[in-house]
Design an enzyme around this catalytic site. Structure first.
Site, PDB file in Angstrom:
ATOM      1  N   HIS A  21     -21.201  27.134 -10.626  1.00  0.00           N
ATOM      2  CA  HIS A  21     -19.886  26.185 -10.715  1.00  0.00           C
ATOM      3  C   HIS A  21     -18.689  27.713  -9.721  1.00  0.00           C
ATOM      4  CE1 HIS A  21     -20.439  23.169 -13.606  1.00  0.00           C
ATOM      5  NE2 HIS A  21     -21.357  23.868 -13.888  1.00  0.00           N
ATOM      6  N   SER A  54     -37.093   2.338  -2.751  1.00  0.00           N
ATOM      7  CA  SER A  54     -37.840   4.174  -3.128  1.00  0.00           C
ATOM      8  C   SER A  54     -39.129   3.265  -3.756  1.00  0.00           C
ATOM      9  CB  SER A  54     -36.676   4.579  -4.296  1.00  0.00           C
ATOM     10  OG  SER A  54     -37.304   5.465  -4.445  1.00  0.00           O
ATOM     11  N   LEU A 112     -31.810  19.650  -9.900  1.00  0.00           N
ATOM     12  CA  LEU A 112     -32.376  20.200  -8.646  1.00  0.00           C
ATOM     13  C   LEU A 112     -31.936  19.156  -7.376  1.00  0.00           C
ATOM     14  CD1 LEU A 112     -36.123  20.193  -9.809  1.00  0.00           C
ATOM     15  CD2 LEU A 112     -34.169  22.407  -9.541  1.00  0.00           C
ATOM     16  N   SER A 115     -29.988  14.032  -5.439  1.00  0.00           N
ATOM     17  CA  SER A 115     -29.046  13.159  -5.008  1.00  0.00           C
ATOM     18  C   SER A 115     -28.119  13.519  -3.453  1.00  0.00           C
ATOM     19  CB  SER A 115     -27.513  13.460  -5.999  1.00  0.00           C
ATOM     20  OG  SER A 115     -27.125  14.770  -6.213  1.00  0.00           O
ATOM     21  N   GLU A 147     -20.615  12.276  -1.268  1.00  0.00           N
ATOM     22  CA  GLU A 147     -20.658  12.210  -2.591  1.00  0.00           C
ATOM     23  C   GLU A 147     -19.345  12.461  -3.118  1.00  0.00           C
ATOM     24  OE1 GLU A 147     -24.420  14.026  -4.639  1.00  0.00           O
ATOM     25  OE2 GLU A 147     -23.943  14.101  -5.792  1.00  0.00           O
ATOM     26  N   ASP A 159     -25.258  22.457  -2.484  1.00  0.00           N
ATOM     27  CA  ASP A 159     -26.080  21.800  -2.587  1.00  0.00           C
ATOM     28  C   ASP A 159     -26.513  20.768  -1.645  1.00  0.00           C
ATOM     29  OD1 ASP A 159     -25.630  22.275  -5.717  1.00  0.00           O
ATOM     30  OD2 ASP A 159     -25.534  20.450  -5.668  1.00  0.00           O
TER      31      ASP A 159
END
Ligand code: ADP
Ligand code: MG
Length: 373
Positions: A21, A54, A112, A115, A147, A159
């Site tokens: 964070h 997918s 993990l 996205s 995002e 990420d």
């Protein structure tokens, strides 16, 4: 129809070793890309359509590239690739008509970063059709924006950065306010990094995540009344006295102490001092539990029971929290017993079955050559 060759691309998931964070607080984070990830096959079409499918979802989506795109819950998972297409078009990039099929070894919604993986993978493969030498730092920022704006999750840059720029056997020490970064070799000798998945559905994660971000912004706003810091991660412990609200104070304390732990971790790894690294993992988990309050029962049981087991130097939650995964540093000779006991204790305490993965640290996004042979 012209027959086009199938091209294959891969983007990894990631774990953050420490520095949780901190990305949206402008601090140092320390993620590593995994060998688990998402693979996409790309087939060019002769028309102006994009077709998305997918292996892990029933929904298949066909859109005309000349249509305007907007987030729609009905589009489910395809919102991620559609968000990328929307933003690429908006910024004037060429998007070819094509079929993209995703398959994955990365659990979804487990912290993990599947996205970020699907975003970076999609942007990379679409741009690769018309551009060479894609700037990966730019690409991660581009995907983060999708995002934030299209999906509506206020994540930081970590990420997407780790997924794009990961390097085998290295973690990335990334300064999230400047995007300066360096690779730090991870040599674990006889230890392995295990990923412990709570398998708890994370229904609240996105709203809680945004709540922590605004609490951190509030702490920064208070501290900025007496100093000219740009990011909460730059603050000193003494600054905490300025904050009267106990909750906001604890949030700030996590950010400040976690920043110190990242620096200590890098130092301990340079000296190959894995015991200190393990202790820092444990301290990070305690801070995320007590001060930042993003763990929850499942992550606490998993990390704290892991910490007690033979051969485990340390364990902590990784990613956003509220479920998802923890990581643990475990001696290779102790892994079998560790798994066995932890699975048993976790199920006894929570009624859930955890999953334990042994992923290595892998490379970032790229084309997979020779896939058609
Ligand atoms: P995390 O990033 O921690 O895995 P998120 O909730 O942010 O969790 O993102 C998970 C979502 O990403 C999934 O619900 C799905 O919509 C999308 N996604 C991830 N991997 C795939 C995949 N292989 N195929 C289709 N959609 C995927
Ligand atoms: Mg995510």
């Amino acid at each position: 129809m012209t027959k086009h060759m199938t091209k294959t691309y891969f983007a990894p998931g990631r774990v953050n070793l420490i520095g949780e964070h901190l990305d949206y607080n402008g601090g140092l984070v320390f993620p590593a890309a995994l060998t688990m990830g998402i693979t996409a096959t790309f087939n060019k079409r002769d028309d102006n359509k994009i077709v998305l499918s997918s292996a892990t979802h029933a929904l298949r989506k066909e859109v005309d590239l000349s249509d305007a795109l907007a987030y729609d819950a009905k589009n489910e998972w395809t919102n991620y690739p559609l968000g990328i297409v929307h933003q690429l078009k908006k910024e004037g990039h060429f998007v070819p008509g094509c079929e993209i099929h995703y398959s994955s070894t990365l659990p979804e919604g487990s912290a993990l970063s599947s996205s970020a993986a699907i975003e970076v993978l999609t942007a990379y493969l679409l741009l690769s059709q018309s551009e060479t030498n894609i700037n990966l730092s730019w690409l991660s920022n581009f995907c983060k924006q999708v995002e934030n704006e299209f999906i509506g999750v206020q994540c930081g840059i970590m990420d997407q950065f780790a997924v794009a720029l990961g390097k085998a056997n290295n973690a990335i020490l990334l300064n999230c306010s400047t995007l300066d970064y360096q690779y730090v070799p991870i040599e674990l000798n006889h230890y392995k990094l295990l990923i412990l998945d709570t398998k708890k559905p994370r229904s609240l994660i996105h709203s809680k995540y945004n709540e922590r971000k605004s609490e951190s912004d509030e702490a920064l706003r208070i501290l900025q009344t007496t100093s000219d810091i740009q990011n909460l991660a730059e603050a000193n412990m003494s600054a905490l006295e300025l904050i009267t609200d106990e909750v906001i104070k604890r949030r700030a304390r996590h950010v400040i102490t976690e920043s110190l732990r990242v620096k200590e971790t890098v130092k301990s790894l340079r000296f190959n001092d894995l015991s200190t690294f393990g202790r820092l993992l444990n301290a990070s988990h305690a801070s995320l539990k007590n001060d930042y309050e993003v763990t929850g029962k499942e992550l606490d049981v998993l990390a704290e029971e892991a910490q007690k087991l033979k051969g485990c130097l340390g364990a902590r939650m990784t990613g956003g929290g509220f479920g998802g995964c923890a990581i643990a540093l475990v001696h290779e000779d102790a892994i079998n017993e560790f798994k066995h006991v932890l699975e048993y204790k976790y199920q006894a305490a929570t009624g859930l079955k955890c999953a334990i993965y042994e992923s290595e640290i892998g490379d970032g996004v790229g084309e997979k050559k020779n896939e058609n042979h």
